[in-house]
Design an enzyme around this catalytic site. Structure first.
Site, PDB file in Angstrom:
ATOM      1  N   PHE A 125      10.207  -6.456 -16.997  1.00  0.00           N
ATOM      2  CA  PHE A 125      10.201  -6.371 -15.463  1.00  0.00           C
ATOM      3  C   PHE A 125       9.002  -6.058 -14.642  1.00  0.00           C
ATOM      4  O   PHE A 125       7.567  -6.132 -14.860  1.00  0.00           O
ATOM      5  CB  PHE A 125       9.902  -4.586 -16.238  1.00  0.00           C
ATOM      6  N   ASP A 195       7.377  -3.714 -24.902  1.00  0.00           N
ATOM      7  CA  ASP A 195       8.468  -2.244 -23.445  1.00  0.00           C
ATOM      8  C   ASP A 195       9.283  -1.505 -24.054  1.00  0.00           C
ATOM      9  O   ASP A 195      10.409  -2.587 -24.476  1.00  0.00           O
ATOM     10  CB  ASP A 195       7.936  -2.712 -22.550  1.00  0.00           C
ATOM     11  N   TYR A 220      12.574   8.532 -18.933  1.00  0.00           N
ATOM     12  CA  TYR A 220      13.104   9.136 -18.316  1.00  0.00           C
ATOM     13  C   TYR A 220      14.614   8.022 -17.837  1.00  0.00           C
ATOM     14  O   TYR A 220      15.539   9.021 -17.179  1.00  0.00           O
ATOM     15  CB  TYR A 220      12.995   9.061 -16.373  1.00  0.00           C
ATOM     16  N   LYS A 221      14.399   7.463 -19.081  1.00  0.00           N
ATOM     17  CA  LYS A 221      16.361   6.793 -19.299  1.00  0.00           C
ATOM     18  C   LYS A 221      16.905   7.666 -20.466  1.00  0.00           C
ATOM     19  O   LYS A 221      17.601   8.168 -20.049  1.00  0.00           O
ATOM     20  CB  LYS A 221      15.760   5.333 -19.262  1.00  0.00           C
ATOM     21  N   ARG A 369      24.639  -3.444 -12.215  1.00  0.00           N
ATOM     22  CA  ARG A 369      24.363  -2.769 -13.085  1.00  0.00           C
ATOM     23  C   ARG A 369      24.662  -2.303 -13.716  1.00  0.00           C
ATOM     24  O   ARG A 369      24.964  -0.403 -12.956  1.00  0.00           O
ATOM     25  CB  ARG A 369      22.461  -2.615 -13.453  1.00  0.00           C
TER      26      ARG A 369
END
Lengths: 410, 410
Positions: A125, A195, A220-221, A369
């Site tokens: 990422f 991560d 927040y995911k 995605r």
């Protein structure tokens, strides 16, 4: 061959189905982007309103004590620990994922004198790579080494201070074997930093069983903590006395309210706090974490795999010949809770899907995605999403000017 | 001699008095701690509810574009710039005050090769000293030098990379002469970094007129942005191309949504962004900033001085012989918008005041601190607060066991 009766039967048998009503999802939307921004739990609005109106408005400064604002980083961190196989005192909530990564990477290099390499993979990422590059730039002799994931184990040598990997890849969903990679890093004397942004709440994680050293993750995911929610960080108990945070703000001090002039690192993981905690964001995050804690996690992860498998199967059967190529592992055991397909016109195709109420996202250069969040996505949602995808591709409805216009955030 | 009729007349003539109703203050409380946590603007609850329910709940991931979440750091920063005499492109909102200080201190030393000293004063706000110590610890040869404020100008030499001072002292309220100190730092080739946490919205500031280099500040004090609100940072236009953030997260990248592997610093002040912005906290902050922008700032700062002067006069006349010693400058021209008195039993005295509805705060070892926020504090509030203070001291009602029990946050 799966038909709509099958998926309805699967929904009817889904023990997690009642969680759908705990989220305030808009009518007519099939939301397959909870891996980027989780949906809104219904309880969040009232909790945030209470934090604003009652705790802040009426309690004012006294709420630091009376509403335990001051304890939120540890309290919510302890709850996240319960999701991730960690001890409550090993996780705190603070800052952003990027800032927490900075703290732990810098601390990791400091804890491995004579070692100067951060080892990671290309295509990790972006913020992980950028933060690692920033850390390396500020430590004389340090560097970031990127090697393809299949070569990482062989590349761990006695120059490597820390191996930094994203457990579930943000684009492909490919998942590392956390215990095996952790052992490989430790066998060469390196620290392993995970991560967990695309993992926490999405796939089984047992940090202590894996012997994990360090981890960070996003609120927040899959934790449904709200846009830009505070992030978390994990430091294994055995490293807490040794590691030093480079961000030595007052909330990480041993006695912040003594107002002394000299920094003294707080006990344990507390030293990785920095500034004043973002109270309103913390309140929203806690609702999301509490909701996740209510779910049976065995059922949750089984459903995640079943949803993803169903999607792959349906796309490959319904959309054959329409230009899609699976860009995720087919084997659910090495995949997270999202699935990606490549398409030459990925950007406008995704815009056309969104216009039809199927919300996934696009990742450059060509990835569609789709995230499958078992708390609020059902089997018939997957079925309907594939119907729309087939229709958009077969009709080429994506090739309209409005679907080509780029937004600031893709 | 001021009497209650006088203060009522002052309130009746106060052009800022209507702002009081824009805040949701509890009945029966005289809130003199807005310098620690600003009060709740009435408009905030609805704005936060809309951000949660509509933008997040219904807009979901699309709100990064549709609700301009992605532009919030620059948009709100630009508004704060309007309060502080800066250009809109010189300020962004991000992270905490502590994290922003870390970024700018590290960048400042990087921009002054061969210079290794951070010069500041003892007794500066703790997080400022701690963060400076952390920055110094990570740069070979760097150090923090503290000298008493009256000796700072003389101590600026060609070893000093950056002079770091809090414009209005958190404890005493003493205010530096920003233009003069800035010139003194620059005359010796150092950069000047101002912490505006106790200044922004409290005293006149004109960063560009002062020739300021760098500044940081807090969103949750006079800007009424809510507990743990995001903070801001200022980089003068002329330094933006040169300074490098050490926290190289993706939001500071030149093209964050290209998802490339290599960090490239964003344009201008944007490079000092790091992680994903805390959207809900940003929304609350924006309401506070908008409200501050509505007020006539000449009237605002005049009222601030008048409130503080009135408080000092009344305490010295009404509470003579009761053990209080002024710990703030008497001259309003060198004082911020809060006033402190020392008392040997400061902690229980403040707890007794709070129990009577007069909310200030205590700062170790012996300081009673009272903030006067001109948007929602009136002249009669000051009068009533001094009445209660006199009564608490004269009756020694503070010497009850419940007022001696220490809280986590003092």
């Amino acid at each position: 061959m799966t038909d709509v009766q099958d998926v309805r039967r699967m929904d009817a048998q889904d023990t997690l189905a009642p969680f759908r009503d705990r989220f305030a999802l808009p009518e007519g939307v099939i939301y397959l982007d909870g891996n980027s921004l989780g949906a809104l739990p219904r309880a969040t609005a009232a909790r945030v309103a209470d934090t604003v109106t009652s705790e802040w408005g009426r309690g004012l400064i006294g709420s630091w004590n009376d509403a335990d604002w001051i304890g939120a980083p540890q309290r919510i961190g302890g709850k996240i620990a319960g999701l991730l196989g960690a001890e409550p005192h090993e996780i705190v909530v603070a800052d952003s994922t990027s800032v927490n990564l900075f703290k732990l990477l810098h601390a990791a290099i400091g804890a491995r004198p004579g070692r100067t390499v951060i080892l990671t993979e290309p295509g990790n990422f972006p913020t992980d790579l950028y933060v690692a590059q920033g850390v390396a730039a500020m430590i004389p002799g340090a560097s970031v080494r990127t090697v393809a994931r299949e070569d990482i184990v062989a590349a761990i040598d006695d120059h490597v201070a820390v191996v930094m990997l994203t457990h579930v890849h943000y684009k492909t969903g490919a998942m590392f074997d956390m215990p095996a990679m952790t052992r490989a890093a430790q066998a060469e004397g390196a620290l392993m930093l995970w991560d967990l942004s695309h993992s926490a709440g999405a796939v089984p994680i047992d940090l202590n069983a894996a012997g994990a050293d360090l981890a960070i993750g996003c609120g927040y995911k899959y934790l449904n903590g709200g846009p830009g929610a505070p992030a978390f960080l994990y430091v294994a108990d055995r490293h807490q006395a040794e590691l030093r945070s480079p961000l030595t703000g007052w909330m990480g001090h041993a006695a912040p309210f003594d107002f002394g002039d000299d920094y003294a690192a707080g006990a344990g993981v507390n030293r990785f706090l920095c500034g004043t905690p973002p109270v309103i964001g913390m309140a929203a995050l806690e609702v999301g974490v509490d909701l996740m804690l209510e779910a049976d996690r065995t059922a949750l992860f089984a459903k995640s795999r079943a949803l993803c498998d169903l999607f792959v199967d349906l796309v490959e059967s319904q959309c054959a010949g329409l230009g899609l190529t699976l860009a995720s592992p087919r084997d659910a055991r090495v995949r997270g809770s999202h699935v990606s397909f490549a398409h030459d016109h990925g950007y406008p195709v995704m815009q056309a899907l969104i216009a039809r109420g199927v919300v996934g996202d696009f990742r450059a250069p060509d990835i569609l995605r789709f995230g499958f969040t078992p708390l609020y996505v059902g089997y018939e949602d997957v079925w309907r999403a594939v119907e729309v995808l087939r229709d958009v591709l077969a009709s080429e409805s994506w090739d309209a000017p409005e679907f080509h216009a780029r937004s600031a955030v893709t």
